[in-house]
Write an enzyme that holds these catalytic residues in place. Sequence first.
Site, short mmCIF file in Angstrom:
data_model
loop_
_atom_site.label_atom_id
_atom_site.label_comp_id
_atom_site.label_asym_id
_atom_site.label_seq_id
_atom_site.Cartn_x
_atom_site.Cartn_y
_atom_site.Cartn_z
N SER A 58 -37.66 95.35 33.07
CA SER A 58 -36.76 94.49 32.29
C SER A 58 -35.62 95.27 31.67
O SER A 58 -35.69 96.49 31.49
CB SER A 58 -37.55 93.78 31.18
OG SER A 58 -38.65 93.09 31.70
N1 SAH Z 1 -43.43 95.06 32.07
C1 SAH Z 1 -42.88 95.56 33.31
C2 SAH Z 1 -41.96 94.55 33.95
C3 SAH Z 1 -42.57 94.09 35.18
S1 SAH Z 1 -41.86 92.71 36.02
C4 SAH Z 1 -42.19 96.90 33.11
O1 SAH Z 1 -42.05 97.34 31.98
O2 SAH Z 1 -41.83 97.53 34.11
C5 SAH Z 1 -43.25 91.63 35.99
C6 SAH Z 1 -44.51 92.14 36.62
O3 SAH Z 1 -45.49 91.12 36.49
C7 SAH Z 1 -44.41 92.44 38.11
O4 SAH Z 1 -44.81 93.75 38.35
C8 SAH Z 1 -45.37 91.43 38.74
O5 SAH Z 1 -46.04 91.91 39.89
C9 SAH Z 1 -46.34 91.18 37.60
N2 SAH Z 1 -47.11 89.94 37.69
C10 SAH Z 1 -46.71 88.74 38.14
N3 SAH Z 1 -47.69 87.84 38.02
C11 SAH Z 1 -48.76 88.49 37.47
C12 SAH Z 1 -50.09 88.10 37.11
N4 SAH Z 1 -50.53 86.84 37.28
N5 SAH Z 1 -50.90 89.02 36.59
C13 SAH Z 1 -50.49 90.32 36.40
N6 SAH Z 1 -49.25 90.74 36.73
C14 SAH Z 1 -48.39 89.84 37.26
#
Ligand code: SAH
Length: 244
Positions: free
Chosen positions: A94
């Site tokens: 993000s």
């Molecule tokens: N917090 C992260 C941002 C990741 S983007 C950072 O600091 O880099 C969102 C993430 O959520 C992605 O990696 C995606 O694979 C994950 N995601 C999506 N649905 C999910 C679920 N049901 N359970 C766990 N992770 C999930």
Amino acid sequence: MKRGLLMALVVVVALDAAPAPAAEDAYGERRQRMVQEIAAHALSAGNLSGRPALDDRVMAAMARVPRHAFVPEDRRESAYDNRPLPIGYGQTISQPYIVALMTDLLELEADHVALEVGTGSGYQAAILAELVSRVYSIEIIEPLARAAAARLNRLGFDKVATRHGDGYYGWEAYAPFDVIIVTAAASHVPPPLIAQLKPGGRMVIPVGSSFLTQYLMMVEKDSQGRVTNRQILPVRFVPLKGGP
Ligand code: SAH
């Protein structure tokens, strides 16, 4: 001959020691600039977000955690730009302002236990780890989960426990949580996450349709267990997968 050896030694020592601190300094300056940009962004978005100035502790954490270590090698030059970056598998780390705002909204305390859904790169988990006692983070894409776990371990963020799985259902074994942060956009607030929030707890979660209008929502559970939701500001996140 002797001189050659000495030269070789000097080169080895220089390769070993000199470039790393220099690179670290360059990143340190960029990180400071990023923090200033976050402050400026927070001020200009303050009417919308209700948070024109973010908590000093949050800003200090943003100034400490090496974001460049959480982005792919070929994105390191952009690591401190105030924008999201791709991390592979169609996912993104993000925007720094959003990471800081969501962290600020949680009103973290040093003894808090936090749950994160969507580990991604592990960056948000690392920021949380600077401010609370324990972080549990779940990632649904296995290679991302594995890479983030290894990265957090290598960088010494030992307050973070990670797991590969569907975070829609939370992490029952460690519930309830003081705070929950979801970093992918859900169509609704997952009921298992509400159930795993402590009375007096807060959850921030983007809610809305995949790539259309989404709002960052604040979900609060009061001491009686009553739950209220309010919109903070429009955002754009990758969709939350999994669920029923
Ligand atoms: N917090 C992260 C941002 C990741 S983007 C950072 O600091 O880099 C969102 C993430 O959520 C992605 O990696 C995606 O694979 C994950 N995601 C999506 N649905 C999910 C679920 N049901 N359970 C766990 N992770 C999930």
